[in-house]
Each structure stands twice: as C-alpha cells, then as structure tokens.
Design a protein around this motif. Structure first.
Motif, short mmCIF file in Angstrom:
data_model
loop_
_atom_site.label_atom_id
_atom_site.label_comp_id
_atom_site.label_asym_id
_atom_site.label_seq_id
_atom_site.Cartn_x
_atom_site.Cartn_y
_atom_site.Cartn_z
N CYS A 1 -30.06 8.10 -81.96
CA CYS A 1 -30.72 9.99 -80.66
C CYS A 1 -31.90 9.24 -79.61
N ARG A 2 -31.78 9.70 -78.07
CA ARG A 2 -32.26 8.36 -77.63
C ARG A 2 -34.43 9.10 -78.02
N THR A 3 -34.89 9.95 -78.67
CA THR A 3 -36.01 10.09 -79.04
C THR A 3 -36.39 9.47 -79.95
N CYS A 4 -35.34 9.68 -81.44
CA CYS A 4 -35.86 8.81 -82.35
C CYS A 4 -34.88 7.85 -83.31
N SER B 1 -26.52 10.56 -83.77
CA SER B 1 -27.06 12.01 -83.81
C SER B 1 -25.60 11.66 -82.65
N GLU C 1 -27.38 12.96 -77.35
CA GLU C 1 -28.25 12.95 -76.51
C GLU C 1 -29.27 12.46 -77.33
N GLU C 2 -30.05 13.72 -77.99
CA GLU C 2 -30.80 13.88 -79.94
C GLU C 2 -30.51 14.31 -80.34
N CYS C 3 -31.08 14.14 -81.57
CA CYS C 3 -30.18 14.46 -83.02
C CYS C 3 -31.16 15.92 -83.12
N CYS D 1 -35.26 16.12 -83.84
CA CYS D 1 -35.98 16.32 -82.37
C CYS D 1 -35.49 17.46 -82.15
N ARG D 2 -34.04 18.23 -81.14
CA ARG D 2 -34.26 19.12 -80.72
C ARG D 2 -34.48 20.71 -81.38
N HIS E 1 -38.94 9.28 -86.95
CA HIS E 1 -38.07 7.72 -86.30
C HIS E 1 -38.28 6.82 -86.56
N ARG F 1 -43.50 6.38 -77.82
CA ARG F 1 -43.72 7.79 -78.62
C ARG F 1 -45.18 8.34 -78.72
#
Length: 197
Positions: free
Chosen positions: A56-59, A63, A66-68, A71-72, A104, A129
C-alpha cells in the motif's frame, strides 16, 4: 533416484522458511499425487500473488490496489495510528475486530546483528505521515522482543517533539491463564504494566 524436475521442486520447497529437506520431499510428492488441475491451482495462486500484490502506498500493508482496504475505509478512526512490524502482525490485530484506527507497517524491525538498520524500514514514510496527518495517538505495536522494543524506542525518540500521545500495546498474563505456568518475562511485564482495579 529423483528425476531432475522433482529434485528442482524439492529444492524450491526447501527454500521456504521452516521447511526442511524431508518436508520439502513430502510437499513435492503431494504435488505429484494430486490431480494436475489442483497442482496448477497452487502454481496459479503463487503467480497471482507475485503479479498482483504490492505494498500500500500509504501504510505499506499488502494490497492489490494502490491503497489497501484499511486506508480506503472512511469509517476508520484517522486519529489513531498503530505501527507494526509485518503485515501478519496487522492481521493479528485486526482479527478481534476492536481496533478501528489506521496502521503503518515497518516491513521489519531494527536488528543490527542481522544487518537491518532504520534505513531498511519504512520509518521515513511513517514520519512523513505523522508530520502531515492529524494523528493524536501513535500506538507501538511492535513485537515484545529486544528488537521490537528497540525499534519502538527508536521511533518514539524521533517523534517525541510531535503533539502525539505515544502508547504501547499492553503485555502480561492472558485472561484464563495460571500464574505458575507463566514465564518470568510475562510476569515481569504484567507487574510493570499493572492497572488500577
């Protein structure tokens, strides 16, 4: 004498963590015994994971987008962030269904003897973050090991100046267990983390 193909399969299975030569041979013989379609399902599952799963690009959780999904999810509490070592730790924390914050994933822990330093982990994205987010609490969910505790301490020192409450997962004696069978580390954690009754 094993054929070249079977030998190669045994060698590949033996590379898996926790699989020795005998277990690798059993797995190879199992693949040979099952119907071809069943064996190919395993091969396809491995191929699909390698082709479709990413971080995931955030955490940095696993995934296929791009995001799990965590996070979505707009229902998650965006003021809580729990730091874990691996995706499997996140899964363990999700199973009870009680934590509703974000995560994270560090993708490891600081382990100097294994050659793993902070730069090999996702600590920089974590700091970004925390600096740009609206988090109120940072939960250290690293494993209760020397390396896990060291990693949590290192991260805590990096974010000490941020307006965050830094907490650690509770430890100690589990409900339903018996004191005489608990090891000394668990008892020490339970005494150090005791709560008002």
């Amino acid at each position: 004498m094993l054929t070249e193909s079977v030998t190669k399969l045994v060698d590949e299975f033996a590379k898996l963590p926790g699989i020795g030569k005998k277990s690798a041979e059993r797995l190879a013989y199992h693949v040979l015994r099952v119907p071809k379609a069943e064996a190919l399902l395993l091969a396809d599952a491995i191929r699909n994971v390698k082709e479709n799963v990413r971080y995931c690009r955030t955490c940095c959780n696993l995934s296929e987008q791009e995001e799990c999904s965590i996070c979505r999810d707009p229902k998650r509490d965006r003021s809580l962030l729990c730091v874990v070592e691996q995706p499997r730790d996140l899964i363990a924390l999700e199973q009870p269904g009680t934590y509703r914050g974000l995560y994270h994933v560090l993708l490891g822990r600081i382990a100097p003897l294994d050659g793993v330093g902070p730069e090999q982990l996702t600590i920089e994205p974590l700091l970004e973050r925390l600096r740009s987010g609206s988090f109120q609490e940072l939960i250290m969910g690293t494993n209760p090991t020397l390396e896990g505790d060291g990693t949590a301490l290192y991260i805590s020192s990096l974010v000490a100046d941020l307006p965050l409450t830094i907490t650690r997962l509770a430890r100690g004696i589990t409900s339903g267990s018996v004191l005489e069978f608990a090891n000394k580390e668990i008892v020490a954690d339970a005494l150090a983390g005791r709560q008002k009754f």
